[in-house]
Design an enzyme around this catalytic site. Sequence first.
Site, mmCIF file in Angstrom:
data_model
loop_
_atom_site.group_PDB
_atom_site.id
_atom_site.type_symbol
_atom_site.label_atom_id
_atom_site.label_comp_id
_atom_site.label_asym_id
_atom_site.label_seq_id
_atom_site.Cartn_x
_atom_site.Cartn_y
_atom_site.Cartn_z
ATOM 1 N N TYR A 54 0.830 -1.211 0.167
ATOM 2 C CA TYR A 54 0.106 -0.247 -0.185
ATOM 3 C C TYR A 54 0.488 1.359 -0.229
ATOM 4 O O TYR A 54 2.287 0.994 0.010
ATOM 5 C CB TYR A 54 -1.078 -0.249 1.007
ATOM 6 C CG TYR A 54 -0.495 0.635 1.877
ATOM 7 C CD1 TYR A 54 0.423 -0.073 3.428
ATOM 8 C CD2 TYR A 54 -0.177 1.822 3.203
ATOM 9 C CE1 TYR A 54 1.029 -0.069 4.650
ATOM 10 C CE2 TYR A 54 -0.047 1.604 4.234
ATOM 11 C CZ TYR A 54 0.461 1.155 5.030
ATOM 12 O OH TYR A 54 1.047 1.144 6.470
ATOM 13 N N ARG A 60 7.976 3.838 -4.782
ATOM 14 C CA ARG A 60 8.063 2.892 -3.587
ATOM 15 C C ARG A 60 7.104 2.198 -3.709
ATOM 16 O O ARG A 60 7.631 0.822 -3.455
ATOM 17 C CB ARG A 60 8.160 3.418 -2.526
ATOM 18 C CG ARG A 60 8.132 3.201 -0.885
ATOM 19 C CD ARG A 60 8.395 3.186 -0.212
ATOM 20 N NE ARG A 60 7.338 4.389 0.864
ATOM 21 C CZ ARG A 60 6.817 4.328 1.771
ATOM 22 N NH1 ARG A 60 7.265 5.396 2.644
ATOM 23 N NH2 ARG A 60 5.670 5.504 1.805
ATOM 24 N N ARG A 118 -8.174 -20.404 -1.257
ATOM 25 C CA ARG A 118 -7.094 -19.940 -0.523
ATOM 26 C C ARG A 118 -6.032 -21.299 -0.285
ATOM 27 O O ARG A 118 -6.156 -22.848 -0.654
ATOM 28 C CB ARG A 118 -7.426 -20.104 1.109
ATOM 29 C CG ARG A 118 -7.107 -20.483 1.410
ATOM 30 C CD ARG A 118 -7.168 -20.282 3.446
ATOM 31 N NE ARG A 118 -6.415 -19.669 4.449
ATOM 32 C CZ ARG A 118 -5.360 -20.660 5.323
ATOM 33 N NH1 ARG A 118 -5.818 -21.471 5.097
ATOM 34 N NH2 ARG A 118 -4.395 -20.065 5.905
ATOM 35 N N LYS A 152 6.364 -2.107 1.843
ATOM 36 C CA LYS A 152 4.993 -1.494 2.578
ATOM 37 C C LYS A 152 4.344 -2.958 2.010
ATOM 38 O O LYS A 152 2.838 -2.524 1.956
ATOM 39 C CB LYS A 152 4.930 -0.083 2.117
ATOM 40 C CG LYS A 152 4.082 0.735 2.922
ATOM 41 C CD LYS A 152 4.253 2.662 2.543
ATOM 42 C CE LYS A 152 3.122 2.865 3.262
ATOM 43 N NZ LYS A 152 2.815 2.967 4.856
ATOM 44 N N GLU A 193 12.093 2.431 14.525
ATOM 45 C CA GLU A 193 10.824 3.440 13.957
ATOM 46 C C GLU A 193 9.877 3.739 14.692
ATOM 47 O O GLU A 193 9.352 2.725 15.630
ATOM 48 C CB GLU A 193 10.970 3.514 12.141
ATOM 49 C CG GLU A 193 10.454 2.148 12.394
ATOM 50 C CD GLU A 193 9.372 1.827 10.560
ATOM 51 O OE1 GLU A 193 9.425 2.322 9.945
ATOM 52 O OE2 GLU A 193 9.411 0.047 10.468
HETATM 53 N N1 PDD Z 1 2.720 5.012 7.439
HETATM 54 N N2 PDD Z 1 7.415 3.726 8.753
HETATM 55 C C1 PDD Z 1 6.246 2.997 9.098
HETATM 56 C C2 PDD Z 1 6.496 2.005 9.277
HETATM 57 C C3 PDD Z 1 5.121 3.709 8.381
HETATM 58 O O1 PDD Z 1 3.446 2.536 8.312
HETATM 59 C C4 PDD Z 1 5.506 5.143 7.504
HETATM 60 C C5 PDD Z 1 3.814 5.347 6.702
HETATM 61 C C6 PDD Z 1 6.353 5.908 8.169
HETATM 62 C C7 PDD Z 1 6.618 6.850 6.996
HETATM 63 O O2 PDD Z 1 6.393 7.001 5.634
HETATM 64 P P1 PDD Z 1 5.994 8.158 4.515
HETATM 65 O O3 PDD Z 1 6.959 9.256 5.055
HETATM 66 O O4 PDD Z 1 6.466 7.785 3.018
HETATM 67 O O5 PDD Z 1 5.077 8.133 4.863
HETATM 68 C C8 PDD Z 1 7.308 4.871 8.384
HETATM 69 C C9 PDD Z 1 1.493 5.447 6.252
HETATM 70 C C10 PDD Z 1 1.360 7.316 6.399
HETATM 71 C C11 PDD Z 1 1.265 4.617 7.241
HETATM 72 O O6 PDD Z 1 0.474 3.313 7.359
HETATM 73 O O7 PDD Z 1 -0.860 5.278 7.135
#
Ligand code: PDD
Length: 304
Positions: free
Chosen positions: A49, A68, A117, A167, A200
């Site tokens: 996503y 990304r 599945r 992601k 993070e």
């Molecule tokens: N989250 N680290 C994690 C684990 C994240 O899920 C996100 C983003 C970031 C920051 O990435 P970016 O600057 O590209 O948004 C770092 C999004 C916003 C979410 O899950 O809603």
Amino acid sequence: MSRPASRPVSRPASRPASRIVHVNGEYVPEDEAKVSVFDRGFLMADAVYEVTSVLGGRLIDFPGHAARLARSLAELDMESPVTEAELLAIHRELVRLNGIDEGLVYLQISRGNPGDRDFAFPDPAAVRGTVVLFTQSKPGLADNPAAKAGIRVISIPDIRWGRRDIKTVQLLYPSMGKMMAKRAGADDAWFTEKGGVVTEGTSNNAWIVTGGRIVTRQLSDDILHGITRAAVLRLAREAQMAVEERPFTVAEAKAADEAFITSASAFVLPVVEIDGAPVGAGRPGPVATRLREIYLEESRRAAI
Ligand code: PDD
């Protein structure tokens, strides 16, 4: 027959009465949108996503998010059913159809619906990925009061899988982390490894300001390669601020002058408390405040 079980009993006040969402090439009212129960995104969290913010009706750093997304797909041997140009057009059309001034566009691509599945990946020539996009209207996103007050975080062990650079929609532990924070009376959580080393935030990248330098963890499989992180690093360097990409501990963060987080939806947000201890003066510091200003200014200027 009663109403479908999946329909929420009541809509949160913040939610519009009905949105137009995008599913596999079609724009449909949210209550009519359908994805199969056999979709691998639903059954296996086999989906990636992106979240792109919208300011003044325009997209912030769309090329970064598209790049990304392509990387996440490639790392999982998934083929994109849509081109970057098509995705941009869909983002813009959803923003227009739903009248979004400030808010977000959520995009998800799963490995699709193999009709049953099965752990094995389906043949990509036979099964097309599922593409879903929707908007979230968030008036006041840029003018967030939390930017003036700062947020409080707790630290919790990072027990996520080892490919946090991809992601994926496996967001159960980050959700649990946010709930742990809420129960502790805090706003969010920072993940830590052995020795209290910060990876993070649950949905953001973590930063500190110490010894006159801005510090954030270096890129690896251990963290998401934040698009906001990359922009803030670039802007800080352009503003002649000293930056360092290296790991830091919770202890170092507690003793730092400032701390903050970055993400597409939070932009730059000061952290004023970690595990109950104040960071610096316990108020948003000048570096985080300035970086937020610079980031918002530059983002609005470059928005498409
Ligand atoms: N989250 N680290 C994690 C684990 C994240 O899920 C996100 C983003 C970031 C920051 O990435 P970016 O600057 O590209 O948004 C770092 C999004 C916003 C979410 O899950 O809603």
